[in-house]
Design an enzyme around this catalytic site. Sequence first.
Site, PDB file in Angstrom:
ATOM      1  N   GLY A  14       0.772  -1.241   0.000  1.00  0.00           N
ATOM      2  CA  GLY A  14       0.000   0.000   0.000  1.00  0.00           C
ATOM      3  C   GLY A  14       0.798   1.284   0.000  1.00  0.00           C
ATOM      4  N   MET A  92      -3.569  -7.187  -7.440  1.00  0.00           N
ATOM      5  CA  MET A  92      -3.057  -8.264  -8.280  1.00  0.00           C
ATOM      6  C   MET A  92      -4.156  -9.224  -8.755  1.00  0.00           C
ATOM      7  SD  MET A  92      -0.164  -7.186  -8.646  1.00  0.00           S
ATOM      8  CE  MET A  92       1.583  -7.113  -8.356  1.00  0.00           C
ATOM      9  N   HIS A 111       1.914   0.574 -13.031  1.00  0.00           N
ATOM     10  CA  HIS A 111       2.731  -0.612 -13.281  1.00  0.00           C
ATOM     11  C   HIS A 111       4.203  -0.184 -13.249  1.00  0.00           C
ATOM     12  CE1 HIS A 111       3.664  -4.592 -14.732  1.00  0.00           C
ATOM     13  NE2 HIS A 111       4.523  -4.047 -15.577  1.00  0.00           N
ATOM     14  N   GLU A 145      -7.061  -6.267 -20.880  1.00  0.00           N
ATOM     15  CA  GLU A 145      -5.780  -6.968 -20.965  1.00  0.00           C
ATOM     16  C   GLU A 145      -4.855  -6.547 -19.835  1.00  0.00           C
ATOM     17  OE1 GLU A 145      -3.612  -7.143 -24.799  1.00  0.00           O
ATOM     18  OE2 GLU A 145      -5.634  -6.793 -25.580  1.00  0.00           O
ATOM     19  N   ASP A 147      -2.032  -5.141 -17.644  1.00  0.00           N
ATOM     20  CA  ASP A 147      -1.020  -4.085 -17.762  1.00  0.00           C
ATOM     21  C   ASP A 147      -0.945  -3.482 -19.166  1.00  0.00           C
ATOM     22  OD1 ASP A 147      -0.317  -4.516 -15.095  1.00  0.00           O
ATOM     23  OD2 ASP A 147       1.081  -6.092 -15.657  1.00  0.00           O
ATOM     24  N   GLU A 176       7.073   6.182  -8.687  1.00  0.00           N
ATOM     25  CA  GLU A 176       5.646   5.829  -8.670  1.00  0.00           C
ATOM     26  C   GLU A 176       4.898   6.752  -7.711  1.00  0.00           C
ATOM     27  OE1 GLU A 176       4.445   1.662  -8.396  1.00  0.00           O
ATOM     28  OE2 GLU A 176       6.508   1.058  -8.771  1.00  0.00           O
TER      29      GLU A 176
END
Length: 209
Positions: A14, A92, A111, A145, A147, A176
């Site tokens: 997280g 996930m 990602h 689809e 990622d 990120e």
Amino acid sequence: MERVRTAVLISGRGSNLQSLIHARHEPDYPAEVVLVISNKADAGGLVIAEQAGIPAKVIPHKQFASREEFDAAVDAALREADVSLVCEAGFMRIHSEWFVKRWEGRILNIHPSLLPAFSGIHVHEQALAAGVKISGCTVHFLTAELDSGPIIAQAAVPVLPNDTAETLAARVLEQEHKLYPEALRLVASRKVTLENGRAVFPLIRNRDP
Ligand code: GAR
């Protein structure tokens, strides 16, 4: 200012959730995390949500007979919380097509690679094995689809000669945490939208031919 009600879907640590929550302290930030959903009861991100006083819900995927039924439970929780945007942050699970369609243009994913390179798992191992000299992270609109989907924003980092998957992951993760709040800002303020399968930035004029 009315902030766009946003949910974050997690499965683990997280740290991206944390950066999205933290963004509410920025002046004029247009989104606010109002719900966290985890498919795992032991996800570290649940503690982060609790500490921030944000309602969190565990919806264990194993309790559902099919992907569709799990997604229906997630969808119901999102609607109940009157959410307009969804951010996947280390979530996930692959969604069913109807779920992706229902949230089309309103669901983002992060990602840890420069997509379309290195989707799936063991991303940093893939990058090191390929010998790339630059890696990074991508925020994109979610499609059915894995990622893939129209790219909203990317950040790059160097791959250094002695990198391991862990050192590279840490360097990418730092980016990120900056990129995701900025990408959410763009979507929440409608500076980027999904149109005909592409991420469109209406304020950026096309260059004259
Ligand atoms: C992040 O590095 C995120 O990019 C990745 O999982 C990690 C979650 O970390 N997501 C994917 O690989 C999606 N395919 P966090 O739980 O600390 O945010």
